[in-house]
Design a protein around this motif. Structure first.
Motif, mmCIF file in Angstrom:
data_model
loop_
_atom_site.group_PDB
_atom_site.id
_atom_site.type_symbol
_atom_site.label_atom_id
_atom_site.label_comp_id
_atom_site.label_asym_id
_atom_site.label_seq_id
_atom_site.Cartn_x
_atom_site.Cartn_y
_atom_site.Cartn_z
ATOM 1 N N SER A 128 36.932 35.668 51.792
ATOM 2 C CA SER A 128 37.044 35.872 53.241
ATOM 3 C C SER A 128 38.264 36.723 53.598
ATOM 4 C CB SER A 128 37.118 34.526 53.953
ATOM 5 O OG SER A 128 38.239 33.787 53.517
ATOM 6 N N LYS A 129 38.866 37.344 52.576
ATOM 7 C CA LYS A 129 40.012 38.252 52.726
ATOM 8 C C LYS A 129 41.308 37.548 53.117
ATOM 9 C CE LYS A 129 37.398 42.437 53.782
ATOM 10 N NZ LYS A 129 37.245 43.603 54.684
ATOM 11 N N LYS A 130 41.377 36.257 52.919
ATOM 12 C CA LYS A 130 42.633 35.557 53.127
ATOM 13 C C LYS A 130 43.497 35.762 51.893
ATOM 14 C CE LYS A 130 44.647 30.997 53.877
ATOM 15 N NZ LYS A 130 44.400 29.538 54.020
ATOM 16 N N SER A 131 44.751 36.222 52.090
ATOM 17 C CA SER A 131 45.598 36.566 50.954
ATOM 18 C C SER A 131 46.983 35.951 51.082
ATOM 19 C CB SER A 131 45.731 38.085 50.826
ATOM 20 O OG SER A 131 46.368 38.629 51.969
ATOM 21 N N LEU B 117 43.763 35.845 46.682
ATOM 22 C CA LEU B 117 42.825 36.460 47.629
ATOM 23 C C LEU B 117 41.504 35.715 47.586
ATOM 24 C CD1 LEU B 117 42.187 38.842 49.591
ATOM 25 C CD2 LEU B 117 41.353 40.102 47.584
ATOM 26 N N THR B 118 40.940 35.437 48.774
ATOM 27 C CA THR B 118 39.642 34.777 48.852
ATOM 28 C C THR B 118 38.574 35.790 49.266
ATOM 29 O OG1 THR B 118 39.864 34.186 51.185
ATOM 30 C CG2 THR B 118 40.815 32.669 49.565
ATOM 31 N N LEU C 166 40.438 34.833 43.874
ATOM 32 C CA LEU C 166 41.101 35.572 42.813
ATOM 33 C C LEU C 166 42.588 35.248 42.832
ATOM 34 C CD1 LEU C 166 41.560 37.804 40.663
ATOM 35 C CD2 LEU C 166 41.654 39.448 42.563
ATOM 36 N N TYR C 167 43.110 34.907 41.659
ATOM 37 C CA TYR C 167 44.537 34.680 41.489
ATOM 38 C C TYR C 167 45.073 35.682 40.471
ATOM 39 C CZ TYR C 167 44.120 30.082 43.752
ATOM 40 O OH TYR C 167 43.900 29.064 44.648
ATOM 41 N N GLY D 108 39.966 46.475 47.860
ATOM 42 C CA GLY D 108 38.718 45.912 47.375
ATOM 43 C C GLY D 108 38.511 44.491 47.845
ATOM 44 N N ARG D 109 37.403 43.916 47.401
ATOM 45 C CA ARG D 109 37.064 42.539 47.760
ATOM 46 C C ARG D 109 36.758 41.759 46.491
ATOM 47 N NH1 ARG D 109 32.888 42.033 52.673
ATOM 48 N NH2 ARG D 109 33.550 39.878 52.270
ATOM 49 N N VAL D 110 36.952 40.455 46.595
ATOM 50 C CA VAL D 110 36.639 39.574 45.473
ATOM 51 C C VAL D 110 35.164 39.738 45.106
ATOM 52 C CG1 VAL D 110 36.578 37.162 44.728
ATOM 53 C CG2 VAL D 110 38.415 37.953 46.253
#
Length: 208
Positions: free
Chosen positions: A71-74, A68-69, A53-54, A88-90
């Motif tokens: 895998s929660k990498k931001s 944000l990916t 997500l961008y 939240g999550r993608v």
């Protein structure tokens, strides 16, 4: 024949209008007016599974605000390092922007990316907003802009107007053809019927 062509043309225009209306509904966004120093939440959503997500800003999505990916990498833009929070999550993520300034005004887009068959596919999700930050004004008041229903009505009205203009042009053209061909018909000479006077006279001579 002209009526059939006109009917087909209207059907094609109507189908195009419905397609455009559906696309407008998908690309619809909200405009949010808010005071300086307040905060706003952008709710990015997608109906399909996504990997990244961008949150982008600008008419051409030229500036990356948040990344944000699954895998929660931001990654957060330096301008919002201390002013951005997310939950939240993608693909469904709530992004909070705090202590807004006049420079934060602009369109914000929820853009998703998903790898498929070794290709990275990009799509725009729901939740995009046009943020207008003012020094003084009313409290945050989300208002839909360019929604599917209003856009659909607008396109359908345009189709009706185009159809009416087309009918008028065809009617004028047909009237012009009728007026143009009428003098030609009146000038056509009547076909002369051969007279058999000589034949009748010869018959009388033979009888004598």
């Amino acid at each position: 024949m002209s009526a059939v062509c006109l009917f087909i043309l209207i059907l094609c225009l109507y189908g195009t209008a419905r397609t455009a209306a559906g696309k407008a509904e998908t690309d619809g966004y909200e405009v949010i007016r808010i005071k300086v120093g307040k905060q706003v939440t952008i709710q990015c959503r997608s109906a399909s599974n996504q990997e990244m997500l961008y949150l982008k800003r600008g008419l051409n999505e030229e500036e990356d605000i948040f990344y944000l990916t699954d895998s929660k990498k931001s990654t957060i833009n330096q301008k919002f390092t201390d002013r951005l929070q997310f939950h939240g999550r993608v693909p469904n993520v709530h992004i909070l922007l705090k202590n807004l300034t006049l420079d934060d005004t602009g369109p914000y887009w929820c853009v998703y990316k998903m790898s498929s068959n070794y290709e990275l596919k990009t799509s725009r999700g729901n939740g995009s907003v046009l943020l207008v930050v003012t020094e003084s004004g009313p409290a945050p008041s989300p208002r839909p802009v360019c929604t599917g229903q209003s856009q659909s009505d607008l396109v359908l009205i345009s189709v009706v107007i185009c159809a009416a203009v087309l009918i008028f042009v065809l009617a004028v053209f047909l009237i012009w053809i009728i007026i143009k061909t009428k003098p030609l018909r009146s000038t056509v000479k009547k076909r002369q019927v051969p007279v058999n006077d000589v034949y009748e006279d010869m018959r009388g001579t033979i009888r004598r």
